[in-house]
Write an enzyme that holds these catalytic residues in place. Structure first.
Site, PDB file in Angstrom:
ATOM      1  N   LYS A 271      -3.665   0.302   6.898  1.00 27.34           N
ATOM      2  CA  LYS A 271      -3.380   0.986   5.632  1.00 27.34           C
ATOM      3  C   LYS A 271      -4.048   2.360   5.660  1.00 27.34           C
ATOM      4  CE  LYS A 271      -4.588   0.853   0.699  1.00 27.34           C
ATOM      5  NZ  LYS A 271      -5.323   0.124  -0.362  1.00 27.34           N
ATOM      6  N   ASP A 276      -6.215   7.695  -3.065  1.00 25.15           N
ATOM      7  CA  ASP A 276      -5.547   6.769  -3.980  1.00 25.15           C
ATOM      8  C   ASP A 276      -5.994   7.002  -5.418  1.00 25.15           C
ATOM      9  OD1 ASP A 276      -4.166   4.708  -5.147  1.00 25.15           O
ATOM     10  OD2 ASP A 276      -5.563   3.148  -4.493  1.00 25.15           O
ATOM     11  N   LYS A 283      -6.089   4.949 -11.975  1.00 22.45           N
ATOM     12  CA  LYS A 283      -7.376   4.262 -11.964  1.00 22.45           C
ATOM     13  C   LYS A 283      -8.238   4.763 -13.127  1.00 22.45           C
ATOM     14  CE  LYS A 283      -7.606   3.567  -6.960  1.00 22.45           C
ATOM     15  NZ  LYS A 283      -7.630   2.101  -6.967  1.00 22.45           N
ATOM     16  N   ASP A 294      -9.657   5.017   1.262  1.00 20.52           N
ATOM     17  CA  ASP A 294      -8.562   4.050   1.234  1.00 20.52           C
ATOM     18  C   ASP A 294      -7.698   4.118   2.483  1.00 20.52           C
ATOM     19  OD1 ASP A 294      -7.698   1.880  -0.207  1.00 20.52           O
ATOM     20  OD2 ASP A 294      -6.188   2.977  -1.332  1.00 20.52           O
ATOM     21  N   ASP A 353      -0.796   0.958  -8.473  1.00 18.69           N
ATOM     22  CA  ASP A 353      -2.096   0.919  -7.802  1.00 18.69           C
ATOM     23  C   ASP A 353      -2.179  -0.243  -6.816  1.00 18.69           C
ATOM     24  OD1 ASP A 353      -4.610   1.907  -7.213  1.00 18.69           O
ATOM     25  OD2 ASP A 353      -5.614   0.741  -8.774  1.00 18.69           O
ATOM     26  N   GLU A 355      -0.530  -0.303  -4.109  1.00 19.64           N
ATOM     27  CA  GLU A 355       0.316   0.472  -3.199  1.00 19.64           C
ATOM     28  C   GLU A 355       0.089   0.148  -1.733  1.00 19.64           C
ATOM     29  OE1 GLU A 355      -3.332   2.020  -2.203  1.00 19.64           O
ATOM     30  OE2 GLU A 355      -2.630   1.578  -4.217  1.00 19.64           O
ATOM     31  N   ARG A 357      -0.161  -2.610  -0.117  1.00 18.81           N
ATOM     32  CA  ARG A 357       0.727  -3.655   0.402  1.00 18.81           C
ATOM     33  C   ARG A 357       2.144  -3.128   0.636  1.00 18.81           C
ATOM     34  NH1 ARG A 357      -0.617  -7.345  -4.669  1.00 18.81           N
ATOM     35  NH2 ARG A 357      -2.523  -6.149  -4.337  1.00 18.81           N
TER      36      ARG A 357
END
Length: 509
Positions: A271, A276, A283, A294, A353, A355, A357
């Site tokens: 990933k 993010d 967030k 991230d 959020d 994201e 996956r």
């Protein structure tokens, strides 16, 4: 960059800034560990008593400095705690040596050379000490300025420049290999740390891709970068959907290492959300400041592929870096949107959020098309995993119990804290969607497991797969400990390298 050498010289005659010795925690006070006999003798056998007077106990991570006796060329002895004294006829664990060396190296920042006289019973101990010292010496000051020499000048103490390990055999093949491995793994892990610590305005998805291209040229790897146009043509709706709100376009990087004698093929998927914000599902305040981390999964995959190449492992390793920036804007994916994924499935996005996956799903399916012998993905995926396992342990999920066990054991072999987690099938129903094949959110309880179940849907049939959720240990916001600095840690790099080593010799399933 810190250099690592082996030495058979007497500790007293070596020119260095410090001599590092080990001290264990005994039942009646500190105990001088093997390797420090010459230093203890120079103190008339009273090194342990002197350390106890200074408040040392031998506890793990404890560092005590004292002047050397006359006759030593190094001016300082650094006694580092190894933790509990092992049982009779038992050696210190490699991880204890690794952590102690890291503590000592960090305490010697600004020094030029240190001699490490820690317990050595074989080549593996030399490797652990060297690796710990090189990781503990890490600093990141690329963006600091001392105020006098201009842009990006170094600021503060420089890392320890050279580490000499006593007790090894410089001409022995096993010891040479241990040193080579320690240097390679540490340098690549520190490369991952650099990427994680780099501010997001300096590490966009395409900037990350350019770094991978440079490394590929240097180490003889094949690299393919699927830019926005190629992603659109290929139907990578997950990666494109996450990156839709950003001015910095998303991309998918394929980094391949091949060996002529390889009998196995591993695929690593990372990933790579370079920043993010949460997207439209923004967030809350206080959760944005560290979101440059991230992309830690992609950094780990990148570093592991390069390390495999540098070590010449007899295994083919393909790394997939799913790179995007998750931002809110007029073009961003909205909660309720449906994305057409690379696999052909559709996903209803209930929370932008969630994201990671989505980008991983596309990359997992791409990796599956090559039918590797196994796939391992690495991601800072869920806060739920942090709630379950804390800040220093990553979760391991898999579609095969034996493979999950193998990954968990590999992590333990290299000193990375991990824990096997289940994938309960009853949680899958919570991701049912009335408008798409699957939703990107399910039940709130067990959220880390739900994310794993989502990813499982995008792994090719019959391929052993494991998912490492490194949300906790990927970024250390607390004080440094052992060989772990504050900031990016490089979590999972060593586990991936170990998996490649095991596969190369046919010991991974």
């Amino acid at each position: 960059m810190t250099a690592l050498t082996l030495s058979t010289a007497a500790a007293a005659g070596l020119r260095a800034d410090a001599i590092v010795v080990g001290v264990a925690k005994g039942t009646e006070g500190p105990v001088v560990a093997p390797g420090a006999e010459a230093v203890d003798q120079a103190y008339d056998g009273r090194l342990a008593a002197t350390l106890q007077t200074l408040g040392a106990s031998g506890a793990e991570g404890e560092v005590t400095k004292l002047p050397t006796p006359s006759g030593f060329k190094a001016p300082v002895v650094v006694a580092v705690g190894l933790g509990a004294e092992p049982e009779k006829d038992q050696a210190f664990a490699a991880e204890s040596l690794r952590r102690a060396a890291g503590c000592a190296a960090r305490a010697l920042a600004g020094s030029k050379k240190a001699v490490f006289a820690l317990p050595v019973t074989g080549a593996a101990d030399v490797g652990a000490i060297g690796e710990g010292a090189l990781l503990g010496a890490y600093t990141f000051d690329t963006f600091k300025d001392n105020g006098t020499t201009g842009k990006n000048a170094k600021n503060g103490k420089s890392p320890l420049a050279e580490v000499a390990v006593l007790g090894g055999k410089p001409r022995d093949k096993a010891y040479k290999a241990a040193v080579e491995r320690a240097v390679t793994v540490a340098e690549e892990l520190n490369r991952a740390r650099d990427l994680i610590n780099t501010p997001p305005n300096h590490l966009t998805p395409m900037a990350f891709a350019a770094i991978a291209q440079t490394a590929a040229r240097e180490h003889g790897l094949k690299v393919q970068v699927l830019d926005k146009k190629a992603l659109e043509k290929g139907g990578y709706g997950g990666i494109l959907g996450v990156g839709a709100g950003s001015a910095s376009p998303a991309c998918l990087v394929k980094l391949s290492y091949t060996h002529a004698g390889a009998g196995k093929h591993l695929a690593f998927v990372g990933k790579g959300i370079t920043y993010d914000s949460g997207g439209i599902s923004l967030k809350p305040a206080g959760h944005n400041e560290t979101m440059k981390c991230d992309m830690s999964g992609a950094a780990a995959v990148f570093a592991a592929v390069v390390a495999a190449a540098r070590l010449g492992l007899e295994v083919n390793v393909t790394g997939w870096l799913a790179l995007a920036e998750n931002m809110p804007s007029g073009s961003a994916t909205r909660p309720g949107d449906v994305l057409h994924m690379y696999s052909g499935k559709t996903v209803e996005v209930l929370n932008t959020d969630a994201e990671g996956r989505l980008v991983l799903a596309d990359a997992l399916w791409a990796a599956s098309q090559e039918k590797p012998d196994a796939i391992v993905d690495v991601a800072t995926l869920t806060g739920a995993m942090m709630l379950a396992l804390g800040n220093r342990t990553f979760g391991v999920m898999a579609n095969d119990d034996a493979f999950r066990t193998a990954v968990h054991e590999a992590a333990g072999e290299v000193g990375e804290d991990a824990w096997p987690m289940p994938l309960p099938e009853h949680l899958r129903k919570g991701m049912d969607s009335p408008t798409a094949d699957i939703a990107n959110m399910g039940e709130r309880m067990g959220g880390g497991l739900v994310a794993g179940l989502f990813l499982k849907e995008f792994v090719g049939e019959g391929i052993p797969w494991a998912h490492l959720d490194i949300a906790g240990p990927a970024f250390n916001e607390q004080a440094p400990f052992g060989y772990t600095p504050k900031g990016g840690t490089g979590s999972a790099v060593r586990t991936l390298v170990r998996l490649a080593e095991l596969s190369a010799v046919g010991d991974l399933g």
